[in-house]
Design a protein around this motif. Structure first.
Motif, mmCIF file in Angstrom:
data_model
loop_
_atom_site.group_PDB
_atom_site.id
_atom_site.type_symbol
_atom_site.label_atom_id
_atom_site.label_comp_id
_atom_site.label_asym_id
_atom_site.label_seq_id
_atom_site.Cartn_x
_atom_site.Cartn_y
_atom_site.Cartn_z
ATOM 1 N N UNK A 1 -3.676 13.582 -3.310
ATOM 2 C CA UNK A 1 -2.439 13.503 -2.528
ATOM 3 C C UNK A 1 -1.206 13.519 -3.428
ATOM 4 N N UNK A 2 -1.314 12.853 -4.569
ATOM 5 C CA UNK A 2 -0.166 12.774 -5.481
ATOM 6 C C UNK A 2 0.176 14.155 -6.037
ATOM 7 N N UNK A 3 -0.841 14.862 -6.507
ATOM 8 C CA UNK A 3 -0.556 16.152 -7.141
ATOM 9 C C UNK A 3 -0.265 17.236 -6.103
ATOM 10 N N UNK A 4 -0.897 17.156 -4.949
ATOM 11 C CA UNK A 4 -0.679 18.196 -3.934
ATOM 12 C C UNK A 4 0.713 18.107 -3.327
ATOM 13 N N UNK A 5 1.152 16.895 -3.028
ATOM 14 C CA UNK A 5 2.410 16.718 -2.284
ATOM 15 C C UNK A 5 3.530 16.087 -3.093
ATOM 16 N N UNK A 6 3.249 15.703 -4.338
ATOM 17 C CA UNK A 6 4.288 15.073 -5.152
ATOM 18 C C UNK A 6 4.688 13.700 -4.642
ATOM 19 N N UNK A 7 3.753 13.000 -4.009
ATOM 20 C CA UNK A 7 4.064 11.674 -3.473
ATOM 21 C C UNK A 7 4.146 10.651 -4.606
ATOM 22 N N UNK A 8 4.904 9.601 -4.381
ATOM 23 C CA UNK A 8 5.059 8.528 -5.378
ATOM 24 C C UNK A 8 4.064 7.415 -5.050
ATOM 25 N N UNK A 9 3.235 7.072 -6.030
ATOM 26 C CA UNK A 9 2.290 5.968 -5.821
ATOM 27 C C UNK A 9 3.059 4.659 -5.999
ATOM 28 N N UNK A 10 3.340 4.007 -4.885
ATOM 29 C CA UNK A 10 4.177 2.798 -4.904
ATOM 30 C C UNK A 10 3.353 1.554 -5.206
ATOM 31 N N UNK A 11 2.122 1.508 -4.725
ATOM 32 C CA UNK A 11 1.295 0.318 -4.952
ATOM 33 C C UNK A 11 -0.169 0.658 -4.739
ATOM 34 N N UNK A 12 -1.005 0.001 -5.524
ATOM 35 C CA UNK A 12 -2.452 0.002 -5.274
ATOM 36 C C UNK A 12 -2.859 -1.465 -5.219
ATOM 37 N N UNK A 13 -3.384 -1.878 -4.059
ATOM 38 C CA UNK A 13 -3.667 -3.296 -3.837
ATOM 39 C C UNK A 13 -5.078 -3.459 -3.277
ATOM 40 N N UNK A 14 -5.655 -4.634 -3.529
ATOM 41 C CA UNK A 14 -6.876 -5.031 -2.824
ATOM 42 C C UNK A 14 -6.489 -6.046 -1.772
ATOM 43 N N UNK A 15 -6.927 -5.803 -0.533
ATOM 44 C CA UNK A 15 -6.683 -6.737 0.563
ATOM 45 C C UNK A 15 -8.051 -7.205 1.054
ATOM 46 N N UNK A 16 -8.519 -8.319 0.490
ATOM 47 C CA UNK A 16 -9.869 -8.808 0.803
ATOM 48 C C UNK A 16 -9.979 -9.184 2.275
ATOM 49 N N UNK A 17 -8.919 -9.710 2.832
ATOM 50 C CA UNK A 17 -8.886 -10.101 4.244
ATOM 51 C C UNK A 17 -9.213 -8.904 5.138
ATOM 52 N N UNK A 18 -8.703 -7.730 4.768
ATOM 53 C CA UNK A 18 -8.924 -6.515 5.566
ATOM 54 C C UNK A 18 -10.105 -5.688 5.053
ATOM 55 N N UNK A 19 -10.682 -6.088 3.933
ATOM 56 C CA UNK A 19 -11.858 -5.388 3.410
ATOM 57 C C UNK A 19 -11.557 -4.040 2.787
ATOM 58 N N UNK A 20 -10.366 -3.885 2.183
ATOM 59 C CA UNK A 20 -10.006 -2.586 1.613
ATOM 60 C C UNK A 20 -9.360 -2.714 0.233
ATOM 61 N N UNK A 21 -9.537 -1.626 -0.540
ATOM 62 C CA UNK A 21 -8.653 -1.344 -1.666
ATOM 63 C C UNK A 21 -7.812 -0.171 -1.192
ATOM 64 N N UNK A 22 -6.499 -0.304 -1.330
ATOM 65 C CA UNK A 22 -5.666 0.724 -0.701
ATOM 66 C C UNK A 22 -4.465 1.084 -1.559
ATOM 67 N N UNK A 23 -4.003 2.317 -1.345
ATOM 68 C CA UNK A 23 -2.843 2.822 -2.076
ATOM 69 C C UNK A 23 -1.773 3.260 -1.081
ATOM 70 N N UNK A 24 -0.526 2.944 -1.408
ATOM 71 C CA UNK A 24 0.605 3.407 -0.605
ATOM 72 C C UNK A 24 1.323 4.502 -1.385
ATOM 73 N N UNK A 25 1.390 5.706 -0.781
ATOM 74 C CA UNK A 25 2.031 6.851 -1.419
ATOM 75 C C UNK A 25 3.256 7.236 -0.608
ATOM 76 N N UNK A 26 4.390 7.099 -1.241
ATOM 77 C CA UNK A 26 5.661 7.312 -0.543
ATOM 78 C C UNK A 26 5.947 8.790 -0.346
ATOM 79 N N UNK A 27 6.323 9.118 0.897
ATOM 80 C CA UNK A 27 6.736 10.485 1.224
ATOM 81 C C UNK A 27 8.233 10.602 0.941
ATOM 82 N N UNK A 28 8.699 11.792 0.654
ATOM 83 C CA UNK A 28 10.099 12.060 0.356
ATOM 84 C C UNK A 28 10.492 11.560 -1.025
ATOM 85 N N UNK A 29 9.840 12.120 -2.042
ATOM 86 C CA UNK A 29 10.154 11.761 -3.420
ATOM 87 C C UNK A 29 11.531 12.264 -3.843
#
Ligand code: MC0
Length: 147
Positions: free
Chosen positions: A26-54
């Motif tokens: 997603x980063x290389x295809x769309x030039x999105x900015x990786x704002x955060x990579x977090x683990x949320x144990x409560x929700x059972x995920x490791x997740x990344x937020x990629x900002x649109x409109x760099x």
């Protein structure tokens, strides 16, 4: 007056098998900015937020692609992947106040899956609404962190 006023699309959540590979795609295809990579144990995920409109990184509020890798098979995203494979897992809509929005939907008879707001990405307060009550789309209410 609607039961709940949605202000924008905050993020689209995508279930993936391999977070690091998906982030790169997603980063290389769309030039999105990786704002955060977090683990949320409560929700059972490791997740990344990629900002649109760099192109206008400072202006906000922003919309994001949220990539979700399950922490195990017996988690919401793990079960989703096993049942359906990779794909759009949920849509997160911004609301000014998540507790007010939750009350509004409950009053309309929709099943809000959380009794109280929970911790979400980037410090947001979130709550989920059952997909069967919104035409098959798991829907998340997102109150962005202030400041
Ligand atoms: C399950 N179903 C879905 C779905 N997940 N439909 C649309 N979108 C989804 N994501 C459908 C199944 O196909 C099935 O339909 C029925 O719901 C029951 O599925 P199940 O696999 O038996 O699952 P349940 O009932 O145990 O749980 C489903 C439910 C759960 C949506 C209630 O996943 C949940 O509470 N989700 C909310 C929390 C969450 O998803 N967290 C992860 C993202 P049929 O017709 O086959 O019966 S956390 C996140 O995103 C945070 C970090 C953030 O944004 O900040």
């Amino acid at each position: 007056m609607p039961a709940v006023a949605l202000t924008r699309i905050d993020h689209v959540g995508v279930a993936v098998h391999n977070l690091d590979e998906a982030v790169e795609r997603y980063r290389t295809t769309f030039g999105l900015i990786v704002v955060a990579i977090e683990t949320n144990a409560d929700q059972g995920v490791r997740e990344a937020m990629l900002q649109i409109d760099a192109s206008d990184a400072e202006a906000g509020p922003h919309s994001y692609v949220q990539l979700l890798e399950p922490l195990g098979p017996d988690t919401p995203v793990g079960k989703y992947l096993a049942r359906r494979g990779e794909g759009v897992h949920h849509i997160g809509y911004a609301v000014p106040d998540v507790a007010t929005a939750m009350r509004g939907l409950v009053a309309q008879g929709l099943r809000v899956l959380d009794e109280r707001p929970r911790h979400g990405s980037l410090g947001a307060s979130i709550a989920f609404v059952h997909p069967k009550d919104l035409n098959g789309v798991l829907t998340e209410l997102v109150q962005a962190a202030s400041g």
